[in-house]
Motif scaffolding. Structure first.
Motif, PDB file in Angstrom:
ATOM      1  N   LYS A  23       0.831  -1.218   0.000  1.00 27.25           N
ATOM      2  CA  LYS A  23       0.000   0.000   0.000  1.00 27.25           C
ATOM      3  C   LYS A  23       0.862   1.265   0.000  1.00 27.25           C
ATOM      4  CE  LYS A  23      -3.344   2.321   3.048  1.00 27.25           C
ATOM      5  NZ  LYS A  23      -4.475   2.916   2.429  1.00 27.25           N
ATOM      6  N   TRP A  58      -9.635  -2.530  13.716  1.00 26.34           N
ATOM      7  CA  TRP A  58      -9.590  -1.141  14.217  1.00 26.34           C
ATOM      8  C   TRP A  58     -10.965  -0.482  14.104  1.00 26.34           C
ATOM      9  CZ3 TRP A  58     -10.598   3.180  11.139  1.00 26.34           C
ATOM     10  CH2 TRP A  58     -10.600   2.984   9.768  1.00 26.34           C
ATOM     11  N   GLU A 111     -10.079   4.899  20.688  1.00 31.79           N
ATOM     12  CA  GLU A 111     -10.373   6.230  20.146  1.00 31.79           C
ATOM     13  C   GLU A 111     -11.709   6.793  20.637  1.00 31.79           C
ATOM     14  OE1 GLU A 111      -9.193   7.045  16.021  1.00 31.79           O
ATOM     15  OE2 GLU A 111      -8.564   4.969  15.808  1.00 31.79           O
ATOM     16  N   PRO A 165     -12.072  11.995  13.965  1.00 33.73           N
ATOM     17  CA  PRO A 165     -10.955  12.393  13.105  1.00 33.73           C
ATOM     18  C   PRO A 165     -10.309  11.171  12.462  1.00 33.73           C
ATOM     19  CG  PRO A 165     -10.789  13.479  15.231  1.00 33.73           C
ATOM     20  CD  PRO A 165     -11.874  12.454  15.353  1.00 33.73           C
ATOM     21  N   ASP A 166     -10.010  11.303  11.190  1.00 30.83           N
ATOM     22  CA  ASP A 166      -9.273  10.270  10.481  1.00 30.83           C
ATOM     23  C   ASP A 166      -7.862  10.212  11.080  1.00 30.83           C
ATOM     24  OD1 ASP A 166      -9.429   8.817   7.558  1.00 30.83           O
ATOM     25  OD2 ASP A 166      -7.390   9.438   8.047  1.00 30.83           O
ATOM     26  N   LEU A 167      -7.278   9.016  10.928  1.00 35.59           N
ATOM     27  CA  LEU A 167      -5.879   8.808  11.314  1.00 35.59           C
ATOM     28  C   LEU A 167      -4.950   9.899  10.768  1.00 35.59           C
ATOM     29  CD1 LEU A 167      -3.973   6.330  12.202  1.00 35.59           C
ATOM     30  CD2 LEU A 167      -3.931   5.807   9.787  1.00 35.59           C
ATOM     31  N   LYS A 168      -5.304  10.422   9.583  1.00 33.29           N
ATOM     32  CA  LYS A 168      -4.411  11.382   8.922  1.00 33.29           C
ATOM     33  C   LYS A 168      -4.524  12.796   9.489  1.00 33.29           C
ATOM     34  CE  LYS A 168      -5.567   9.923   4.458  1.00 33.29           C
ATOM     35  NZ  LYS A 168      -6.103   8.591   4.494  1.00 33.29           N
ATOM     36  N   TYR A 215      -9.985  16.407   8.376  1.00 37.63           N
ATOM     37  CA  TYR A 215     -10.231  15.100   7.768  1.00 37.63           C
ATOM     38  C   TYR A 215     -10.922  14.222   8.805  1.00 37.63           C
ATOM     39  CZ  TYR A 215      -9.172  11.341   4.389  1.00 37.63           C
ATOM     40  OH  TYR A 215      -9.257  10.342   3.451  1.00 37.63           O
ATOM     41  N   HIS A 258     -14.482   6.199  -1.108  1.00 36.74           N
ATOM     42  CA  HIS A 258     -13.451   5.689  -2.020  1.00 36.74           C
ATOM     43  C   HIS A 258     -13.879   4.379  -2.673  1.00 36.74           C
ATOM     44  CE1 HIS A 258      -9.791   7.824  -0.008  1.00 36.74           C
ATOM     45  NE2 HIS A 258     -10.293   8.538  -0.998  1.00 36.74           N
ATOM     46  N   PRO A 267     -11.985   0.932  -1.616  1.00 41.12           N
ATOM     47  CA  PRO A 267     -11.445   1.403  -0.334  1.00 41.12           C
ATOM     48  C   PRO A 267     -10.306   0.473   0.108  1.00 41.12           C
ATOM     49  CG  PRO A 267     -13.402   0.086   0.033  1.00 41.12           C
ATOM     50  CD  PRO A 267     -13.193   0.126  -1.468  1.00 41.12           C
ATOM     51  N   SER A 268      -9.598   0.858   1.132  1.00 39.57           N
ATOM     52  CA  SER A 268      -8.608  -0.077   1.707  1.00 39.57           C
ATOM     53  C   SER A 268      -9.288  -0.986   2.707  1.00 39.57           C
ATOM     54  CB  SER A 268      -7.497   0.686   2.433  1.00 39.57           C
ATOM     55  OG  SER A 268      -6.798   1.487   1.541  1.00 39.57           O
ATOM     56  N   PHE A 269     -10.363  -0.481   3.330  1.00 36.17           N
ATOM     57  CA  PHE A 269     -11.026  -1.225   4.406  1.00 36.17           C
ATOM     58  C   PHE A 269     -12.487  -1.437   4.020  1.00 36.17           C
ATOM     59  CE2 PHE A 269      -7.532   1.215   6.152  1.00 36.17           C
ATOM     60  CZ  PHE A 269      -6.796   0.204   6.748  1.00 36.17           C
ATOM     61  N   HIS A 279     -17.488   3.460   5.076  1.00 37.97           N
ATOM     62  CA  HIS A 279     -17.136   4.696   5.791  1.00 37.97           C
ATOM     63  C   HIS A 279     -17.118   5.832   4.775  1.00 37.97           C
ATOM     64  CE1 HIS A 279     -13.450   2.710   4.419  1.00 37.97           C
ATOM     65  NE2 HIS A 279     -13.013   3.929   4.164  1.00 37.97           N
ATOM     66  N   HIS A 282     -15.711   9.762   3.884  1.00 38.42           N
ATOM     67  CA  HIS A 282     -14.650  10.735   4.188  1.00 38.42           C
ATOM     68  C   HIS A 282     -15.237  12.151   4.166  1.00 38.42           C
ATOM     69  CE1 HIS A 282     -11.353   7.760   3.173  1.00 38.42           C
ATOM     70  NE2 HIS A 282     -12.408   7.198   2.628  1.00 38.42           N
ATOM     71  N   LYS A 318     -10.808   7.693  -7.854  1.00 37.29           N
ATOM     72  CA  LYS A 318     -10.969   7.023  -6.558  1.00 37.29           C
ATOM     73  C   LYS A 318     -12.152   7.533  -5.729  1.00 37.29           C
ATOM     74  CE  LYS A 318      -8.452   5.373  -2.588  1.00 37.29           C
ATOM     75  NZ  LYS A 318      -7.322   4.552  -2.223  1.00 37.29           N
TER      76      LYS A 318
END
Ligand code: M7G
Length: 316
Positions: free
Chosen positions: A121, A154, A164, A183-186, A196, A247, A250-252, A256, A258, A273
């Motif tokens: 990734k 997670w 969290e 809040p997103d991890l980013k 974000y 997305h 998505p990765s997950f 969800h 954004h 994307k």
């Protein structure tokens, strides 16, 4: 730099191999760098693969310079910052400025133990665009997803308030139309310039955009409406200054949404994307099974197993 090394020698990393790195990490003294996975000077981000000397498995460390928040700016243009002149020419002067440590932080994300999929990734490599028809989704993508995806532990930890919980900004607990906004991890949640947030739905059986149909409209509308209201109240940003999207891929694979500040070029906002939530709602209103019928393009990295599956079937 020298200061950091001294702290590093007095290692505070855990003494048991099994203890999570995140319970004990206070410096990078035990991190051994293996290779740089990717780097982006414009985004001021670098992603490094390595290991922690007393831990098993690979680790990924992402370092990112932070945007200037009001607080950082206020505490940088002060007598406490050291300013060294590099050179000057006529009316122009070029300096290096060292704000006090507290206002000089670098955002660090640590993934450990990182799987091969995590490494892929973050590894910079060639990418391809695949036009996924409904048929290709059923015959290639779906069987692949059922076997090979990132763990979403997670996500469950957030939904069950195990992790969290103190970062949750809003929760609608309804099992059907409810979600958690946080809040997103980013995002370090310190300034709106790179706002974000993500809304994670309570329903557990929606993998991605592909699964969405008319029965999900109340959920999608609820996320849009309450997400905007919450952000307006907490961060003083109106809905017209938000980019709200999903997305694909998505990765997950747990639905969800954004939420990012419109002026912020967040990672992954490009057209191949991102799908705006308002467009998703409109499309489903026009045709209830739109996302089960339409061709959805997505981007995949060359070493990703999904790319290899499409290549194997002669689709690339
Ligand atoms: P995605 O569209 O599935 O994948 O988004 P992407 O990473 O390709 O965008 C998942 C989002 O969840 C990303 O924006 C991640 O930054 C965020 N995220 C991932 N993890 C592991 C966490 C986490 O542990 N906590 C939070 N708050 N956000 C996460």
């Amino acid at each position: 730099m020298a200061d950091n090394k001294e702290v590093g020698v007095d290692s505070t990393l855990g003494n048991t191999v099994n203890e999570s790195i995140h319970s004990v990490l206070t410096n990078f003294g035990n991190f051994q760098q293996k290779r740089i996975l990717s780097e982006n000077s414009q985004r001021k981000i670098i992603c490094v693969e390595g290991t922690f000397s007393d831990k098993e498995g690979s680790a990924i460390v992402l370092l990112e310079k932070k945007p200037f928040s009001e607080e950082i700016l206020k505490n940088t243009l002060t007598a406490e910052s050291v300013v060294n002149k590099e050179f000057s020419n006529d009316i122009y002067g070029f300096y290096e400025c060292f704000p006090k440590e507290k206002y000089n932080g670098v955002k660090a994300t640590v993934i450990h133990p990182a799987t091969e999929k995590h490494i892929i990734k973050y590894l910079s490599q060639e990418i391809h665009l695949i036009e996924e028809t409904a048929e290709l989704y059923k015959s290639i993508t779906l069987p692949f997803l059922e076997n090979e995806t990132f763990s979403i532990q997670w996500v469950f930890n957030i939904l069950e308030h195990k992790k969290e919980a103190d970062r949750i900004i809003f929760e609608d607990p309804s099992p059907d139309i409810g979600f958690i906004l946080l809040p997103d991890l980013k995002w370090d949640a310190k300034q709106v310039e790179d706002l974000y947030l993500i809304a994670i739905v309570h329903q557990k059986d929606i993998k991605s955009l592909r699964d969405l149909n008319d029965k999900h409209l109340p959920l999608l509308k609820n996320i849009k409406e309450k997400g905007i209201k919450t952000i307006e109240e907490k961060f003083r940003l109106p809905g017209s200054q938000l980019r709200i999207y999903v997305h694909y891929q998505p990765s997950f694979y747990h639905l969800h949404v954004h939420f990012t500040y419109l002026k912020y070029d967040a990672p992954g906002i490009f057209t191949e994307k991102s799908h705006l939530l308002s467009t998703i709602i409109e499309n489903i209103e026009l045709m209830p099974d739109y996302y089960q019928r339409v061709t959805l393009p997505f981007v995949v990295k060359e070493t990703d197993n999904l790319f290899l599956k499409y290549e194997e079937k002669g689709m690339i």
